[in-house]
Write an enzyme that holds these catalytic residues in place. Structure first.
Site, PDB file in Angstrom:
ATOM      1  CD  GLU A  43      -0.085   0.992   3.383  1.00  0.00           C
ATOM      2  OE1 GLU A  43      -0.379   2.042   3.013  1.00  0.00           O
ATOM      3  OE2 GLU A  43      -0.369   0.889   4.713  1.00  0.00           O
ATOM      4  NE  ARG A  68      -2.222  -6.356  13.474  1.00  0.00           N
ATOM      5  CZ  ARG A  68      -1.764  -7.380  13.457  1.00  0.00           C
ATOM      6  NH1 ARG A  68      -0.649  -7.790  14.102  1.00  0.00           N
ATOM      7  NH2 ARG A  68      -2.374  -8.552  12.745  1.00  0.00           N
ATOM      8  CB  CYS A  73       9.123  -2.550  -3.743  1.00  0.00           C
ATOM      9  SG  CYS A  73      10.104  -1.024  -4.348  1.00  0.00           S
ATOM     10  CG  HIS A 113      10.594  -3.706  -7.726  1.00  0.00           C
ATOM     11  ND1 HIS A 113       9.673  -3.785  -6.784  1.00  0.00           N
ATOM     12  CD2 HIS A 113      11.036  -5.371  -7.881  1.00  0.00           C
ATOM     13  CE1 HIS A 113       9.372  -5.080  -6.331  1.00  0.00           C
ATOM     14  NE2 HIS A 113       9.909  -5.891  -6.886  1.00  0.00           N
ATOM     15  CG  ASP A 128       9.698  -8.916  -5.324  1.00  0.00           C
ATOM     16  OD1 ASP A 128       9.227  -8.067  -4.221  1.00  0.00           O
ATOM     17  OD2 ASP A 128       9.481  -8.461  -6.508  1.00  0.00           O
TER      18      ASP A 128
END
Length: 272
Positions: A43, A68, A73, A113, A128
């Site tokens: 997110e 939480r 990435c 990434h 990943d």
């Protein structure tokens, strides 16, 4: 480098049994990937709401483990690398050029990434836990042409230009490129400039587009703006448009497992 991360707190967060000690083997690696991907959603709520992501380990643990929340990435894979090293795996941090969405291997973008190479049982495997809607839910052998099975889609590596690999995913009846990378090792500090760029640049998709993704053992949840999608392999997509900030909160909490109490979801919905 062995991280000082509190391993038990992380294992509790992802649902690893308290009476087991994780071993540095392939079975445990795959189990942890599946648990992590299911428990800690991808997110971008912070950058979307104007809060740049921090990627020092303390900040990541406070957000993804203690808070939480989910993350993208750099947060996901820096956390996972620290966990794997604490268990005893040998991990190399890598960087990839994203191809998913239409970029060509002949004309790729920047290395935006992060992914991991894990040396285990005499083999190098890719792990990943942070590629959003196409996160592989198991480790993949870094072997050209080998097809790696996961609980959802199959993946494979093909040869790119020079000493590069291209990760492909089988979606429907076609192989589609996901990203390309080489085996050049990166340090955590190497990700700081691109993290700042992606979480603050006004045209970054992480700043402009509300995004969340979570793979379960049987299907994938995805959120893009106000559109919520459920993808079950081999079945038509289920889609609906969220109609209110209340619906957004329900979806983020129930489908993505995100603690939203500290988030201004009225502002997020208005921009989405």
């Amino acid at each position: 480098m062995v991280s000082e991360i509190d391993l038990r707190s992380y294992l509790t967060r992802v649902g690893f049994p308290e009476n087991e000690d994780p071993a540095a083997d392939v079975a445990t690696l795959d189990r942890l990937i599946a648990l992590h991907a299911d428990a800690i959603a991808f997110e971008n709520l912070d950058p979307f709401l104007g809060v740049p992501n921090r990627i020092d380990l303390d900040a990541i643990v406070a957000k993804l483990v203690d808070g939480r929340r989910g993350g993208y990435c750099f947060e996901q894979n820096l956390l996972f690398a620290a966990v794997l090293e604490r268990i005893g795996f040998t991990v190399t941090r890598l960087a990839a050029r994203v191809l998913w969405g239409g970029a060509s291997p002949d004309d790729p973008g920047a290395r935006t990434h992060m992914l991991l190479a894990v040396d285990v049982a005499g083999q190098r495997r890719i792990a990943d836990v942070g590629f959003g809607g196409m996160t592989p839910t198991a480790s993949l052998p870094l072997t050209i042409g080998a097809v790696g099975a996961t609980p959802l889609e199959p993946f494979r590596f093909t040869a790119g230009q020079g000493a590069t690999y291209v990760l492909d995913a089988l979606t429907g009846d076609a192989w589609r490129p996901v990203y390309m990378f080489d085996e050049q090792a990166h340090l955590p500090v190497d990700y700081e400039p691109i993290n700042w760029y992606l979480s603050t640049w006004p045209q970054s998709r992480f700043v402009t587009t509300l995004t969340a993704a979570r793979p379960t053992p049987t299907h994938r949840y995805a959120l893009a703006g106000r559109r919520f999608t459920i993808h079950r392999p081999g079945r038509p997509l289920e889609r609906r448009e969220l109609a209110s900030a209340h619906e957004l909160r329900d979806v983020l909490e129930e489908s993505f497992g995100i603690d939203t109490r500290a988030l201004d979801l009225d502002a997020a919905f208005a921009r989405a």
